[in-house]
Scaffold this active site. Structure first.
Site, PDB file in Angstrom:
ATOM      1  N   LYS A 104     -38.595   6.390  13.662  1.00 25.98           N
ATOM      2  CA  LYS A 104     -38.709   7.402  12.600  1.00 25.98           C
ATOM      3  C   LYS A 104     -38.882   6.709  11.256  1.00 25.98           C
ATOM      4  CE  LYS A 104     -36.023   9.563   9.772  1.00 25.98           C
ATOM      5  NZ  LYS A 104     -36.907   9.701   8.594  1.00 25.98           N
ATOM      6  N   GLU A 130     -28.839  -2.731   9.323  1.00 20.25           N
ATOM      7  CA  GLU A 130     -29.227  -3.515   8.148  1.00 20.25           C
ATOM      8  C   GLU A 130     -29.034  -2.605   6.946  1.00 20.25           C
ATOM      9  OE1 GLU A 130     -29.919  -6.567   8.434  1.00 20.25           O
ATOM     10  OE2 GLU A 130     -30.541  -6.795  10.512  1.00 20.25           O
ATOM     11  N   CYS A 163     -33.148  -4.542  -0.411  1.00 16.58           N
ATOM     12  CA  CYS A 163     -31.727  -4.700  -0.079  1.00 16.58           C
ATOM     13  C   CYS A 163     -31.244  -6.077  -0.483  1.00 16.58           C
ATOM     14  CB  CYS A 163     -31.549  -4.494   1.416  1.00 16.58           C
ATOM     15  SG  CYS A 163     -32.681  -5.502   2.372  1.00 16.58           S
ATOM     16  N   GLU A 199     -24.939  -0.372  -5.346  1.00 12.94           N
ATOM     17  CA  GLU A 199     -26.344  -0.738  -5.220  1.00 12.94           C
ATOM     18  C   GLU A 199     -27.197   0.270  -6.005  1.00 12.94           C
ATOM     19  OE1 GLU A 199     -28.264  -0.099  -1.399  1.00 12.94           O
ATOM     20  OE2 GLU A 199     -29.079  -2.119  -1.519  1.00 12.94           O
TER      21      GLU A 199
HETATM   22  P1  NAP Z   1     -31.203   6.105   3.697  1.00 11.97           P
HETATM   23  O1  NAP Z   1     -31.055   7.318   2.906  1.00 11.97           O
HETATM   24  O2  NAP Z   1     -30.028   5.603   4.463  1.00 11.97           O
HETATM   25  O3  NAP Z   1     -32.441   6.366   4.660  1.00 11.97           O
HETATM   26  C1  NAP Z   1     -32.897   5.429   5.574  1.00 11.97           C
HETATM   27  C2  NAP Z   1     -33.479   6.144   6.765  1.00 11.97           C
HETATM   28  O4  NAP Z   1     -32.461   6.878   7.434  1.00 11.97           O
HETATM   29  C3  NAP Z   1     -34.546   7.178   6.414  1.00 11.97           C
HETATM   30  O5  NAP Z   1     -35.527   7.188   7.419  1.00 11.97           O
HETATM   31  C4  NAP Z   1     -33.748   8.463   6.415  1.00 11.97           C
HETATM   32  O6  NAP Z   1     -34.524   9.614   6.570  1.00 11.97           O
HETATM   33  C5  NAP Z   1     -32.842   8.233   7.588  1.00 11.97           C
HETATM   34  N1  NAP Z   1     -31.647   9.084   7.616  1.00 11.97           N
HETATM   35  C6  NAP Z   1     -31.058   9.772   6.618  1.00 11.97           C
HETATM   36  N2  NAP Z   1     -29.970  10.435   7.071  1.00 11.97           N
HETATM   37  C7  NAP Z   1     -29.877  10.160   8.395  1.00 11.97           C
HETATM   38  C8  NAP Z   1     -28.970  10.536   9.420  1.00 11.97           C
HETATM   39  N3  NAP Z   1     -27.917  11.350   9.204  1.00 11.97           N
HETATM   40  N4  NAP Z   1     -29.168  10.063  10.668  1.00 11.97           N
HETATM   41  C9  NAP Z   1     -30.192   9.244  10.934  1.00 11.97           C
HETATM   42  N5  NAP Z   1     -31.093   8.859  10.005  1.00 11.97           N
HETATM   43  C10 NAP Z   1     -30.938   9.302   8.750  1.00 11.97           C
HETATM   44  O7  NAP Z   1     -31.662   4.894   2.835  1.00 11.97           O
HETATM   45  P2  NAP Z   1     -32.711   4.936   1.634  1.00 11.97           P
HETATM   46  O8  NAP Z   1     -32.002   5.299   0.404  1.00 11.97           O
HETATM   47  O9  NAP Z   1     -33.899   5.702   2.028  1.00 11.97           O
HETATM   48  O10 NAP Z   1     -33.128   3.389   1.614  1.00 11.97           O
HETATM   49  C11 NAP Z   1     -32.557   2.480   0.766  1.00 11.97           C
HETATM   50  C12 NAP Z   1     -31.378   1.775   1.430  1.00 11.97           C
HETATM   51  O11 NAP Z   1     -31.832   0.961   2.499  1.00 11.97           O
HETATM   52  C13 NAP Z   1     -30.668   0.848   0.489  1.00 11.97           C
HETATM   53  O12 NAP Z   1     -29.283   0.962   0.641  1.00 11.97           O
HETATM   54  C14 NAP Z   1     -31.127  -0.518   0.954  1.00 11.97           C
HETATM   55  O13 NAP Z   1     -30.279  -1.575   0.634  1.00 11.97           O
HETATM   56  C15 NAP Z   1     -31.226  -0.324   2.402  1.00 11.97           C
HETATM   57  N6  NAP Z   1     -32.047  -1.371   2.986  1.00 11.97           N
HETATM   58  C16 NAP Z   1     -31.443  -2.336   3.743  1.00 11.97           C
HETATM   59  C17 NAP Z   1     -32.192  -3.359   4.270  1.00 11.97           C
HETATM   60  C18 NAP Z   1     -31.553  -4.441   5.107  1.00 11.97           C
HETATM   61  O14 NAP Z   1     -32.270  -5.069   5.858  1.00 11.97           O
HETATM   62  N7  NAP Z   1     -30.266  -4.681   5.014  1.00 11.97           N
HETATM   63  C19 NAP Z   1     -33.552  -3.413   4.042  1.00 11.97           C
HETATM   64  C20 NAP Z   1     -34.135  -2.425   3.247  1.00 11.97           C
HETATM   65  C21 NAP Z   1     -33.370  -1.410   2.730  1.00 11.97           C
HETATM   66  P3  NAP Z   1     -35.171  10.309   5.271  1.00 11.97           P
HETATM   67  O15 NAP Z   1     -36.399   9.563   5.008  1.00 11.97           O
HETATM   68  O16 NAP Z   1     -35.428  11.719   5.633  1.00 11.97           O
HETATM   69  O17 NAP Z   1     -34.152  10.190   4.175  1.00 11.97           O
END
Ligand code: NAP
Ligand code: MG
Length: 487
Positions: free
Chosen positions: A172, A247, A281, A381
């Site tokens: 997804k 991650e 991240c 963050e």
């Molecule tokens: P997010 O809100 O957690 O969303 C990430 C993904 O999860 C999206 O596809 C989102 O769908 C989905 N999602 C949301 N709620 C969910 C649920 N209840 N169950 C399953 N999936 C769900 O994160 P973001 O704000 O989009 O992305 C930024 C974050 O990613 C930051 O915290 C960043 O640090 C982290 N990140 C970490 C890494 C690493 O490798 N450690 C790399 C890149 C980014 P939707 O698109 O519909 O919201």
């Protein structure tokens, strides 16, 4: 441009017929209406993956690898198109999507293509008369949920090792950025991936993502995203105790010592936070400066930050594009008030650019804030071009500040002192440490964090291990076994 779900080798509408607009963050215009997967679609995708699994997992590993190699060649051949699509969907400057994102995607698929037939089991030296060997078997159907900050690259980080190891995938993409993922699926079909091996279900995290994480026929869920969602994924996974790989977020400490090569440190620290508009991240979002060099460093750092060229991502001169959504831009900007409320000072940026051409877009100027280590802007963050700066006097103090958050993804230091460098590498609580560089990533090098940054590793052999489970096989070769029961 593909705008449908990819299930069982075909592009199809969602069962509900619903769609979701994906926008260009440069001007918030609609690029496409993309089919939005619901539970019924996720069920179909999981079924297709299950059906494809027996054949795919037993296919010669070299053949699976060969398909991944063909895919990486196809990505190279379509680099310009993929880069442009990524730039309009995410806002990343074309010079990055062309020079980094697209080639790195190809390189990562290629790496795992080469890895497919190199994952070996072992023979364990057990008692005489027995042969004991360990197999690494694929998990089965793997669910993958990714965010919007590097959608193209994440296709390879996630699907590369999963497919090489013999799993089938339901992925997804983020609702904001599904387009390059769908194009990769199309290329996969073109180079000959069997139907059902890969399925792409764009949709809402709260619906499609959540359901995939709960699904009892999914053997593993691999997630990249925020820590808050990561915790929800863990809870959802308990339904069938599936494997989980997380991650999550980070708050990288980037430490500049008084013996650092300042030219390199200034440039590297700007890259660490401003590349990809800070939406990484592993961004170096906390800059720790030794007080002896703080003024000179800051003077040069602010000049460099102020000179970064903001603009339309498709312009090859652009060094910084818009953030990926309006909501996210507002969230990043709101952290300036958060900083001020705790006594922090905004030294640079903190607002959208004045440029009328960029007025409709999600732009934020490079933002530099002076704050204390325990302030919210030094702990939470922000995920934008927003760096919090603090000073230190001793190595002990620098280490305590660096380790003083709940995250532990990446961190780095700039010094010419070899002993100090390795001491910090040992003592920093993080999954990755960069010495006199920052944000280095390579498909062979394990990537992941500790603490609230999650668990599990992407890249390298570590990633292949994450996508397999171990089976131990015992064979009686010629053991003379005395019967356990005497009768
Ligand atoms: P997010 O809100 O957690 O969303 C990430 C993904 O999860 C999206 O596809 C989102 O769908 C989905 N999602 C949301 N709620 C969910 C649920 N209840 N169950 C399953 N999936 C769900 O994160 P973001 O704000 O989009 O992305 C930024 C974050 O990613 C930051 O915290 C960043 O640090 C982290 N990140 C970490 C890494 C690493 O490798 N450690 C790399 C890149 C980014 P939707 O698109 O519909 O919201
Ligand atoms: Mg978009």
């Amino acid at each position: 441009m593909q705008d449908q779900l990819f299930i069982n080798g075909r592009f199809v509408d969602a069962e509900s017929g619903e769609t979701l607009a994906t926008l260009n963050p440069h001007d918030n215009s609609v690029i496409a209406e993309v089919a939005m997967a619901g539970k019924a679609d996720v069920d179909k995708a999981v079924k297709a993956a299950q059906a494809a699994f027996p054949k795919w997992s037993r296919m010669a590993a070299m053949e699976r690898g060969h398909l991944l190699l063909k895919l990486s060649d196809a990505i190279d051949a379509n680099r310009q198109e993929l880069a442009e699509l990524e730039s309009i969907d995410t806002g990343h400057p074309l010079r990055d999507t062309l020079g980094l994102d697209a080639p790195r995607t190809a390189v990562t698929f290629r790496y795992f293509g080469g890895m497919a037939d190199k994952l070996e089991g072992t023979v364990i030296p057990v008692e005489e008369g027995f042969l004991n060997y360990m197999l690494r078997e694929p998990v089965g159907v793997v669910g993958q949920v990714v965010p919007w900050n590097f959608p193209l690259m994440f296709t390879s980080w996630k699907m590369g090792p999963a497919l090489a190891a013999g799993n089938c995938v339901v992925l997804k993409p983020a609702e904001l950025t599904p387009l390059t993922t769908l194009r990769i699926a199309e290329l996969m079909a073109e180079v000959g991936f069997p139907e059902g091996v890969v399925n792409i279900v764009p949709g809402l995290g709260s619906v499609a993502g959540q359901y995939l994480a709960e699904h009892s026929d999914v053997g593993k869920i691999a997630f990249t995203g925020s820590t808050a969602t990561g915790k929800r994924i863990v809870q959802a996974s308990s339904e069938n105790l599936k494997k989980v790989q997380l991650e999550l977020g980070g708050k990288g400490a980037n430490i500049v010592f008084n013996d650092a090569n300042l030219d390199a440190a200034v440039n590297g620290s700007a890259f660490a936070i401003f590349h990809n508009q800070g939406q990484a991240c592993i961004a170096g979002s906390r800059l720790l400066l030794h007080e002896a060099i703080a003024d000179e460093f800051l003077d040069r750092f602010l000049k460099l930050a102020a000179s970064i060229r903001l603009g339309n991502p498709l312009d090859l001169q652009t060094e910084m594009g818009p953030l990926t959504s309006r909501m996210h831009r507002d969230r990043v900007l709101s952290y300036c008030d958060v900083a001020r409320a705790e006594g922090g000072r905004v030294l640079l940026g903190g607002k959208a650019p004045d440029n009328a051409e960029l007025a409709e877009g999600c732009y934020v100027l490079p933002t530099v804030v002076k704050a204390s280590p325990l302030d919210r802007v030094s702990q939470e963050e922000v995920f934008g071009p927003f760096v919090s700066i603090t000073t230190f006097r001793s190595d002990e103090e620098a280490l305590a500040i660096a380790n003083g958050t709940q995250y532990g993804l990446g961190g780095g230091l700039w010094t010419r002192d070899l002993q100090r460098a390795h001491k910090f590498a040992r003592d920093m609580k993080s999954g990755m440490v960069w010495i006199n560089c920052y944000k280095r990533v390579n498909p062979g090098s394990p990537f992941g964090g500790v603490g609230l940054s999650g668990y599990g590793r992407e890249m390298g052999f570590e990633a292949m291990r994450e996508y397999t489970q171990v089976k131990s096989v015992w064979v009686n070769i010629d053991a003379d076994m005395r019967p356990y029961y005497s009768r």
